[in-house]
Write a protein that holds these residues in place. Sequence first.
Motif, short mmCIF file in Angstrom:
data_model
loop_
_atom_site.label_atom_id
_atom_site.label_comp_id
_atom_site.label_asym_id
_atom_site.label_seq_id
_atom_site.Cartn_x
_atom_site.Cartn_y
_atom_site.Cartn_z
N ILE A 100 31.07 29.14 52.75
CA ILE A 100 32.29 29.86 53.12
C ILE A 100 33.35 28.88 53.62
O ILE A 100 34.55 29.02 53.30
N MET A 101 32.95 27.89 54.38
CA MET A 101 33.91 26.90 54.89
C MET A 101 34.57 26.15 53.73
O MET A 101 35.80 26.00 53.68
N PHE A 102 33.78 25.69 52.76
CA PHE A 102 34.35 24.96 51.63
C PHE A 102 35.17 25.87 50.73
O PHE A 102 36.16 25.43 50.12
N THR A 103 34.77 27.13 50.64
CA THR A 103 35.56 28.06 49.84
C THR A 103 36.95 28.27 50.44
O THR A 103 37.95 28.34 49.71
N LEU A 104 37.03 28.37 51.75
CA LEU A 104 38.34 28.52 52.40
C LEU A 104 39.20 27.29 52.18
O LEU A 104 40.43 27.39 52.00
N ILE A 105 38.59 26.10 52.20
CA ILE A 105 39.36 24.87 51.95
C ILE A 105 39.91 24.88 50.52
O ILE A 105 41.08 24.57 50.29
N ASN A 106 39.06 25.23 49.55
CA ASN A 106 39.52 25.27 48.17
C ASN A 106 40.53 26.37 47.93
O ASN A 106 41.45 26.22 47.11
N LEU A 107 40.38 27.48 48.65
CA LEU A 107 41.36 28.56 48.52
C LEU A 107 42.74 28.10 48.97
O LEU A 107 43.75 28.39 48.32
N ARG A 108 42.79 27.38 50.05
CA ARG A 108 44.08 26.87 50.52
C ARG A 108 44.63 25.80 49.58
O ARG A 108 45.83 25.73 49.32
N SER A 109 43.75 24.95 49.07
CA SER A 109 44.20 23.87 48.19
C SER A 109 44.75 24.39 46.88
O SER A 109 45.80 23.92 46.41
N HIS A 110 44.08 25.35 46.27
CA HIS A 110 44.50 25.85 44.96
C HIS A 110 45.42 27.06 45.05
O HIS A 110 46.06 27.40 44.06
N GLY A 111 45.48 27.70 46.20
CA GLY A 111 46.32 28.88 46.32
C GLY A 111 47.73 28.61 46.78
O GLY A 111 48.59 29.50 46.70
N ARG A 112 48.01 27.38 47.25
CA ARG A 112 49.36 27.05 47.71
C ARG A 112 50.32 26.95 46.53
O ARG A 112 49.96 26.54 45.43
N LEU A 113 51.58 27.32 46.79
CA LEU A 113 52.63 27.29 45.76
C LEU A 113 53.55 26.11 46.00
O LEU A 113 54.01 25.89 47.12
N ARG A 126 45.04 32.89 40.53
CA ARG A 126 44.22 31.71 40.79
C ARG A 126 43.40 31.83 42.07
O ARG A 126 42.55 30.99 42.34
N ARG A 127 43.65 32.85 42.86
CA ARG A 127 42.93 33.01 44.12
C ARG A 127 41.75 33.98 44.04
O ARG A 127 40.88 33.96 44.91
N TRP A 128 41.74 34.83 43.00
CA TRP A 128 40.70 35.85 42.94
C TRP A 128 39.31 35.23 42.87
O TRP A 128 38.35 35.78 43.41
N GLN A 129 39.15 34.13 42.19
CA GLN A 129 37.84 33.48 42.11
C GLN A 129 37.29 33.17 43.50
O GLN A 129 36.12 33.42 43.80
N TRP A 130 38.15 32.65 44.37
CA TRP A 130 37.70 32.25 45.71
C TRP A 130 37.48 33.47 46.59
O TRP A 130 36.61 33.46 47.48
N TYR A 131 38.25 34.54 46.38
CA TYR A 131 38.01 35.77 47.12
C TYR A 131 36.62 36.34 46.82
O TYR A 131 35.88 36.75 47.74
N TRP A 132 36.24 36.37 45.55
CA TRP A 132 34.94 36.87 45.17
C TRP A 132 33.82 35.97 45.69
O TRP A 132 32.74 36.45 46.05
N MET A 133 34.06 34.68 45.74
CA MET A 133 33.05 33.77 46.28
C MET A 133 32.81 34.03 47.76
O MET A 133 31.67 33.94 48.25
N LEU A 134 33.85 34.33 48.51
CA LEU A 134 33.69 34.69 49.92
C LEU A 134 32.86 35.96 50.06
O LEU A 134 32.00 36.06 50.95
N PHE A 135 33.12 36.93 49.20
CA PHE A 135 32.36 38.18 49.24
C PHE A 135 30.88 37.94 48.95
O PHE A 135 30.00 38.46 49.65
N VAL A 136 30.60 37.16 47.91
CA VAL A 136 29.21 36.90 47.54
C VAL A 136 28.50 36.12 48.64
O VAL A 136 27.33 36.40 48.97
N ALA A 137 29.17 35.13 49.22
CA ALA A 137 28.54 34.34 50.28
C ALA A 137 28.24 35.20 51.51
O ALA A 137 27.20 35.04 52.15
#
Length: 508
Positions: A100-113, A126-137
């Motif tokens: 979850i910690m690494f997913t939040l880092i990647n979400l911020r890195s790839h979700g910024r405009l 581009r953020r939906w992938q990381w949202y689903w990963m948080l749910f699964v984790a």
Amino acid sequence: MPIYNIRDLLAFPPGDNTTETIINNIHFNRTALTLYNYTLYSNNTLSNGSNCWLVFDAFQPTMMPNGTFFNATSCYDPYYGVSSRGGLGIMFACLFGMSIMFTLINLRSHGRLFLPNEKRFRAVGRRWQWYWMLFVAACGMISGITGIDVDRDYILSLPIVLQSFFYCLMIPGILATVWEAVRHWGSWQERQIYDQDPFSLPQDDKRASREFYMPLVFYMLAWLNFFMIVPRSWTALEYQRSPQQQDALAKPSATDLRFKAGGFLALLAWFTICYSLQHSIHHYKPRIPGQLGTLIGCLRYAPAKFLLTIPLLLVVILYDIFSSFVWSVSPLKYDGRAGWMYGLGLAPIFLIIAVFEIWGYLDPNEDRALLKQRAKRGRAVDAELRLVQKPSWWSKMSGDRHLTNEERLKALTSEVGGGRATARNIERAIELGEMPPPPNPERRHGVGEDPFRDDGEAQLLRDSSRQQHTRVESVADSDDDSSRGARSERTLSTVGGRPQQVRSMLDV
């Protein structure tokens, strides 16, 4: 894994008289036990359907005549030690929590405009992938933690339901994770082509229509999988306290038609993911001729993360289908081998998340990558036109790139001149008489020069008017020194008229 005793009914052992019984060296009133419907079972429990108490070894409860128990231990309290199911559950719960910690880092890195948001390519895509990963984790953490109580409880109860429920929630969640990764990769390929030539990819062709319907088909299958498996009565899984209960209640519930249908729906969703990947490679990558061109193109152009995660997802789905037919390997069976559930269920799911975390760290932000591509194309165009880019210090505005738009406008205003200094200049110009000459009343009323007047006469009139205006300016200049002492009252001279006292701009 503890082996539960077969739960059979037993008669109350005899006591000192016919109205009492002795259970684990404790005297109980037989009449009170019968009044409150308590029954003694062979697994050393005393229960009436609502309350269940342990009555062996050090567990020696005392019953009052009104049915109240003192010094009693519930049958659903932890009794056994942590076994393989709970130990592996703790390990996977920790792994999913770290992800979850690494997913939040990647979400911020790839979700910024870094570029304006476009209607055709939404930032949320581009953020939906990381949202689903948080749910699964999160579901993996809960499922792993509840596995501890499955091992420790003396009588099976709610923990087996929670572990099975959140494990089943992970199936549609991991399907959506892989789908969003594949779909967005295709959208990213389209965006790069569109950025080079906006007219090369129209939005009304077969390619665009397929990309419109594919997400609808996938999420329909994923939601059907969810509704087939999750919304149901999970109470039957608690009745695994004896082999007879397992065969009569738990096994039919865990291997019913809905679990089988949900597994095959997940398989159809997996085929939709594969088709989406092939569709993106076919339209956005160079085509390879030949009968095996499609297969070679998928192996050559598909990212390595998809070549790893899509087979892992297939392992999870096949195990889900297999366990819906074979009860002995089902993750819903409390005394099954833990290797089946963790080795073919949770381990592939965690590996999928780990692969995406690694590639999320390696892949750049898409907006930044697009800016680099634009700069590269700009340098190529400049080279073709033989243009040399000036250095950054050449431009005067290069030092103001750190300023905001408002600060840059203020800087420009200060260079031109503004504020109180400009107001003083305007006031001084008005007080000194530096005002434009009044408009010609004849021209204002539409009366122009006489076209029949002689040119020589007109020239003489213009010369006399110019001399008259010159005399007015000389008179104003001569009054400049005397006007500095008292600016509030000025006297402006006019030709052929009496002096006029000016007290304010309204008098002018």
